[in-house]
Design a protein around this motif. Sequence first.
Motif, PDB file in Angstrom:
ATOM      1  N   VAL A  49       0.818  -1.192   0.064  1.00  0.00           N
ATOM      2  CA  VAL A  49       0.119  -0.100   0.050  1.00  0.00           C
ATOM      3  C   VAL A  49       0.912   1.146   0.031  1.00  0.00           C
ATOM      4  O   VAL A  49       1.730   1.255   0.754  1.00  0.00           O
ATOM      5  N   THR A  50       0.725   2.106  -0.676  1.00  0.00           N
ATOM      6  CA  THR A  50       1.328   3.398  -0.870  1.00  0.00           C
ATOM      7  C   THR A  50       0.418   4.623  -0.478  1.00  0.00           C
ATOM      8  O   THR A  50      -0.698   4.542  -0.648  1.00  0.00           O
ATOM      9  N   ILE A  51       1.073   5.152   0.503  1.00  0.00           N
ATOM     10  CA  ILE A  51       0.591   6.263   1.089  1.00  0.00           C
ATOM     11  C   ILE A  51       1.276   7.608   0.677  1.00  0.00           C
ATOM     12  O   ILE A  51       2.432   7.741   0.924  1.00  0.00           O
ATOM     13  N   LYS A  52       0.604   8.674   0.149  1.00  0.00           N
ATOM     14  CA  LYS A  52       1.327   9.961  -0.247  1.00  0.00           C
ATOM     15  C   LYS A  52       1.042  10.824   0.741  1.00  0.00           C
ATOM     16  O   LYS A  52      -0.093  11.241   1.106  1.00  0.00           O
ATOM     17  N   LEU A  53       2.016  11.642   1.282  1.00  0.00           N
ATOM     18  CA  LEU A  53       2.025  12.963   2.069  1.00  0.00           C
ATOM     19  C   LEU A  53       2.825  14.118   1.707  1.00  0.00           C
ATOM     20  O   LEU A  53       3.765  13.796   0.841  1.00  0.00           O
TER      21      LEU A  53
ATOM     22  N   PRO B 189      -0.897  -5.881  19.770  1.00  0.00           N
ATOM     23  CA  PRO B 189       0.687  -5.977  19.408  1.00  0.00           C
ATOM     24  C   PRO B 189       0.894  -5.971  17.839  1.00  0.00           C
ATOM     25  O   PRO B 189       1.851  -5.374  17.341  1.00  0.00           O
ATOM     26  N   ALA B 190      -0.030  -6.445  16.867  1.00  0.00           N
ATOM     27  CA  ALA B 190       0.353  -6.551  15.546  1.00  0.00           C
ATOM     28  C   ALA B 190       0.357  -5.048  15.161  1.00  0.00           C
ATOM     29  O   ALA B 190       0.640  -4.877  13.709  1.00  0.00           O
ATOM     30  N   VAL B 191      -0.306  -4.285  15.709  1.00  0.00           N
ATOM     31  CA  VAL B 191      -0.216  -3.039  15.143  1.00  0.00           C
ATOM     32  C   VAL B 191       1.000  -2.466  15.156  1.00  0.00           C
ATOM     33  O   VAL B 191       1.487  -1.379  14.503  1.00  0.00           O
ATOM     34  N   TRP B 192       1.918  -2.677  16.266  1.00  0.00           N
ATOM     35  CA  TRP B 192       3.217  -2.027  16.477  1.00  0.00           C
ATOM     36  C   TRP B 192       4.229  -2.253  15.276  1.00  0.00           C
ATOM     37  O   TRP B 192       4.916  -1.062  14.974  1.00  0.00           O
ATOM     38  N   ALA B 193       4.053  -3.302  14.397  1.00  0.00           N
ATOM     39  CA  ALA B 193       4.921  -3.378  13.437  1.00  0.00           C
ATOM     40  C   ALA B 193       4.878  -2.285  12.333  1.00  0.00           C
ATOM     41  O   ALA B 193       5.638  -1.792  12.066  1.00  0.00           O
ATOM     42  N   PRO B 194       3.456  -2.216  12.024  1.00  0.00           N
ATOM     43  CA  PRO B 194       3.218  -1.071  10.877  1.00  0.00           C
ATOM     44  C   PRO B 194       3.594   0.473  11.549  1.00  0.00           C
ATOM     45  O   PRO B 194       4.119   1.262  10.958  1.00  0.00           O
ATOM     46  N   VAL B 195       3.232   0.501  12.720  1.00  0.00           N
ATOM     47  CA  VAL B 195       3.611   1.856  13.179  1.00  0.00           C
ATOM     48  C   VAL B 195       5.179   1.941  13.244  1.00  0.00           C
ATOM     49  O   VAL B 195       5.457   3.246  12.898  1.00  0.00           O
TER      50      VAL B 195
ATOM     51  N   LEU C 195       4.592   8.825  20.251  1.00  0.00           N
ATOM     52  CA  LEU C 195       3.720   7.641  20.520  1.00  0.00           C
ATOM     53  C   LEU C 195       4.833   6.492  20.985  1.00  0.00           C
ATOM     54  O   LEU C 195       4.318   5.914  21.793  1.00  0.00           O
ATOM     55  N   GLN C 196       5.872   6.281  20.178  1.00  0.00           N
ATOM     56  CA  GLN C 196       6.572   5.271  20.448  1.00  0.00           C
ATOM     57  C   GLN C 196       7.495   5.590  21.612  1.00  0.00           C
ATOM     58  O   GLN C 196       7.985   4.510  22.194  1.00  0.00           O
ATOM     59  N   MET C 197       7.424   6.596  22.235  1.00  0.00           N
ATOM     60  CA  MET C 197       8.224   6.751  23.562  1.00  0.00           C
ATOM     61  C   MET C 197       7.412   6.498  24.716  1.00  0.00           C
ATOM     62  O   MET C 197       7.904   6.658  25.845  1.00  0.00           O
ATOM     63  N   THR C 198       6.026   6.226  24.362  1.00  0.00           N
ATOM     64  CA  THR C 198       4.970   6.155  25.380  1.00  0.00           C
ATOM     65  C   THR C 198       4.897   4.549  25.697  1.00  0.00           C
ATOM     66  O   THR C 198       5.770   3.784  24.907  1.00  0.00           O
TER      67      THR C 198
ATOM     68  N   ARG D 124       7.340   0.704  11.139  1.00  0.00           N
ATOM     69  CA  ARG D 124       7.605   0.698   9.953  1.00  0.00           C
ATOM     70  C   ARG D 124       7.530   2.108   9.384  1.00  0.00           C
ATOM     71  O   ARG D 124       8.220   2.670   8.558  1.00  0.00           O
ATOM     72  N   ILE D 125       6.144   2.661   9.430  1.00  0.00           N
ATOM     73  CA  ILE D 125       5.740   3.902   9.139  1.00  0.00           C
ATOM     74  C   ILE D 125       6.725   4.969   9.914  1.00  0.00           C
ATOM     75  O   ILE D 125       7.341   5.739   8.930  1.00  0.00           O
ATOM     76  N   ALA D 126       6.864   4.897  11.011  1.00  0.00           N
ATOM     77  CA  ALA D 126       7.830   5.671  11.574  1.00  0.00           C
ATOM     78  C   ALA D 126       9.303   5.788  11.154  1.00  0.00           C
ATOM     79  O   ALA D 126       9.828   6.755  10.886  1.00  0.00           O
ATOM     80  N   GLY D 127       9.648   4.460  10.790  1.00  0.00           N
ATOM     81  CA  GLY D 127      11.205   4.156  10.214  1.00  0.00           C
ATOM     82  C   GLY D 127      11.256   4.993   8.929  1.00  0.00           C
ATOM     83  O   GLY D 127      12.243   5.554   8.454  1.00  0.00           O
ATOM     84  N   THR D 128      10.473   4.865   8.000  1.00  0.00           N
ATOM     85  CA  THR D 128      10.129   5.329   6.659  1.00  0.00           C
ATOM     86  C   THR D 128      10.216   6.777   6.815  1.00  0.00           C
ATOM     87  O   THR D 128      11.057   7.330   5.915  1.00  0.00           O
ATOM     88  N   LEU D 129       9.547   7.430   7.554  1.00  0.00           N
ATOM     89  CA  LEU D 129       9.372   8.835   7.693  1.00  0.00           C
ATOM     90  C   LEU D 129      10.653   9.344   7.982  1.00  0.00           C
ATOM     91  O   LEU D 129      11.337  10.433   7.710  1.00  0.00           O
ATOM     92  N   ASP D 130      11.330   8.822   9.041  1.00  0.00           N
ATOM     93  CA  ASP D 130      12.620   9.162   9.622  1.00  0.00           C
ATOM     94  C   ASP D 130      13.584   9.299   8.524  1.00  0.00           C
ATOM     95  O   ASP D 130      14.562  10.205   8.456  1.00  0.00           O
ATOM     96  N   LYS D 131      13.725   8.004   7.777  1.00  0.00           N
ATOM     97  CA  LYS D 131      14.762   8.121   6.639  1.00  0.00           C
ATOM     98  C   LYS D 131      14.444   9.162   5.413  1.00  0.00           C
ATOM     99  O   LYS D 131      15.212   9.668   4.850  1.00  0.00           O
TER     100      LYS D 131
END
Length: 77
Positions: free
Chosen positions: A6-10, A37-43, A25-28, A45-52
């Motif tokens: 899935v591609t999300i454009k921002l 917990p299944a939601v954590w992996a995409p969270v 969110l990740q610091m909480t 991944r999205i955070a890492g992609t944005l950071d890069k």
Amino acid sequence: MGDGHVTIKLTSDEALVLSHWLEKLQMTDLSRMVDDPAVWAPVHRIAGTLDKALPGLFAPDYDQRLEAARRRLRPEE
């Protein structure tokens, strides 16, 4: 859905504001905020992609750029 992607454009403003929020969110204690917990992996991944993708997350003007992006994204009253 299978193994497709899935591609999300921002916009850069949206990406910056979302990245900052995801970082907070990740610091909480994610288990309090996210009950599955299944939601954590995409969270993560999205955070890492944005950071890069975002330049200058540690730049001295980060706070000013973040606040300017927030102002542009807030609905006008």
